[in-house]
Scaffold this motif. Structure first.
Motif, PDB file in Angstrom:
ATOM      1  N   ALA A 233      11.779   8.531   3.115  1.00  0.00           N
ATOM      2  CA  ALA A 233      11.154   9.080   4.319  1.00  0.00           C
ATOM      3  C   ALA A 233       9.643   8.878   4.314  1.00  0.00           C
ATOM      4  O   ALA A 233       9.014   8.788   5.378  1.00  0.00           O
ATOM      5  CB  ALA A 233      11.479  10.563   4.444  1.00  0.00           C
ATOM      6  N   ASN A 234       9.057   8.779   3.122  1.00  0.00           N
ATOM      7  CA  ASN A 234       7.609   8.594   3.024  1.00  0.00           C
ATOM      8  C   ASN A 234       7.197   7.128   2.972  1.00  0.00           C
ATOM      9  O   ASN A 234       6.120   6.775   3.463  1.00  0.00           O
ATOM     10  CB  ASN A 234       7.087   9.309   1.769  1.00  0.00           C
ATOM     11  CG  ASN A 234       7.041  10.810   1.917  1.00  0.00           C
ATOM     12  OD1 ASN A 234       6.057  11.371   2.367  1.00  0.00           O
ATOM     13  ND2 ASN A 234       8.119  11.478   1.546  1.00  0.00           N
ATOM     14  N   TYR A 235       8.068   6.267   2.394  1.00  0.00           N
ATOM     15  CA  TYR A 235       7.658   4.883   2.180  1.00  0.00           C
ATOM     16  C   TYR A 235       8.611   3.857   2.779  1.00  0.00           C
ATOM     17  O   TYR A 235       8.376   2.661   2.640  1.00  0.00           O
ATOM     18  CB  TYR A 235       7.523   4.607   0.673  1.00  0.00           C
ATOM     19  CG  TYR A 235       6.519   5.503  -0.004  1.00  0.00           C
ATOM     20  CD1 TYR A 235       5.153   5.337   0.191  1.00  0.00           C
ATOM     21  CD2 TYR A 235       6.945   6.536  -0.854  1.00  0.00           C
ATOM     22  CE1 TYR A 235       4.232   6.166  -0.440  1.00  0.00           C
ATOM     23  CE2 TYR A 235       6.035   7.363  -1.483  1.00  0.00           C
ATOM     24  CZ  TYR A 235       4.682   7.170  -1.273  1.00  0.00           C
ATOM     25  OH  TYR A 235       3.769   7.997  -1.884  1.00  0.00           O
ATOM     26  N   ALA A 236       9.693   4.287   3.412  1.00  0.00           N
ATOM     27  CA  ALA A 236      10.664   3.383   4.042  1.00  0.00           C
ATOM     28  C   ALA A 236      11.167   2.324   3.057  1.00  0.00           C
ATOM     29  O   ALA A 236      11.209   1.129   3.358  1.00  0.00           O
ATOM     30  CB  ALA A 236      10.042   2.720   5.272  1.00  0.00           C
ATOM     31  N   ASN A 237      11.564   2.759   1.890  1.00  0.00           N
ATOM     32  CA  ASN A 237      12.042   1.842   0.847  1.00  0.00           C
ATOM     33  C   ASN A 237      13.322   2.389   0.213  1.00  0.00           C
ATOM     34  O   ASN A 237      13.355   2.680  -0.988  1.00  0.00           O
ATOM     35  CB  ASN A 237      10.962   1.616  -0.211  1.00  0.00           C
ATOM     36  CG  ASN A 237      10.528   2.922  -0.876  1.00  0.00           C
ATOM     37  OD1 ASN A 237      10.832   4.013  -0.409  1.00  0.00           O
ATOM     38  ND2 ASN A 237       9.809   2.799  -1.979  1.00  0.00           N
TER      39      ASN A 237
END
Length: 292
Positions: A233-237
């Motif tokens: 959710a924070n880094y889309a990874n």
């Protein structure tokens, strides 16, 4: 063609069998390499190996603020559930061996019932069933309940099997020197059973640790939740995050596996010293020398 060593439980393979095994090993290795190459290329086509997706894991705040709190929650739930499951397993494993039907039969019903129900259903039952009954059940309590009753039931069978595996003469010798039945169980049978079944107990605790990931479905903030929800959710990874979290799980389980191996070797060494009076005397002499 039989093996030379007394501990070999199978025939030593001959030239043809060795050749066949080597060919199968080589073929399996080639297949695994092809599968790994296929996965690598597909991930590469989707850009999953881009440095920007993996860079967050080089930052300290990703670990201290996102991953390590989830790992701490996972280990906390696993530790609490492990202690409770061991107590549950010991109590119900011994109860299943009781001479009293009113103890033995209910214990068997509880163990067989909880052992047959999936852990996920037990977690759902604890949280949503408790809320229907007017109880406030946290995600942590639901996860611990499910892990405790399921793994405790499995451990009860392990303890029961271990006690039954102890030679009958041990109990008879305890009774002959005037020990009561509960003293025979507590001082003679249970310690030997636990020592013999220690690898199986550790293996079940590894299963318990992995099953903490089922808390994901009730939004428990564990390691899997951190890797599949919080970090992406924070880094889309998502894919890199899941791979890193899987590596963390593997490291923890390998550590527990090494602990099981160490405990097994230690228990074998203890039994060998107990069975060999000369070895016991040497060991005792060594301890006295160290103390002096």
């Amino acid at each position: 063609m039989t093996g030379r060593g007394a501990g070999v439980l199978y025939d030593v393979p001959g030239p043809r069998a060795r050749l066949r095994n080597n060919v199968l090993t080589l073929a399996s290795g080639v297949v695994l390499l092809l599968v790994a190459y296929f996965v690598w290329t597909k991930f590469d086509e989707k850009g999953q190996w881009d440095g920007k997706l993996w860079q967050p894991f080089l930052r300290a705040e990703t670990w201290t603020e996102l991953i390590l709190p989830g790992l701490l929650n996972t280990l906390t739930a696993a530790a609490v559930a492990a202690v409770l499951a061991l107590l549950f397993g010991a109590a119900f494993g011994i109860a299943r061996l009781s001479d009293h039907r009113w103890v033995r039969i209910p214990a068997a019903v509880v163990v067989e019932a909880f052992r047959a129900v999936p852990v996920l259903m037990l977690i759902f039952f604890a949280q949503y069933g408790g809320s229907l009954a007017g109880l406030v059940v946290t995600e942590f309590a639901a996860v611990v309940f499910g892990l405790t009753v399921y793994n405790g039931s499995v451990l009860a069978e392990i303890v029961r099997a271990g006690i039954l595996a102890v030679p009958r003469g041990q109990a008879e010798a305890g009774s002959a020197i005037g020990l009561r039945k509960n003293q025979v169980m507590r001082l003679i049978l249970l310690p030997q059973a636990v020592t013999a079944m220690m690898p199986a107990i550790i293996s079940q605790l590894v299963v318990l640790l992995k099953d903490t990931a089922l808390g994901f479905v009730v939004a428990y903030a564990d390691l899997l939740n951190a890797g599949a929800r919080v970090v992406p959710a924070n880094y889309a990874n998502l894919i890199p995050s899941v791979i890193v979290i899987a590596a963390v799980y593997i490291a923890i389980n390998l550590a527990l596996g090494y602990l099981a191996t160490w405990l097994e070797r230690r228990s074998r060494h203890s039994r060998k010293i107990t069975a060999d009076p000369a070895a016991a005397e040497v060991a005792a002499g060594g301890e006295v020398a160290l103390m002096s």
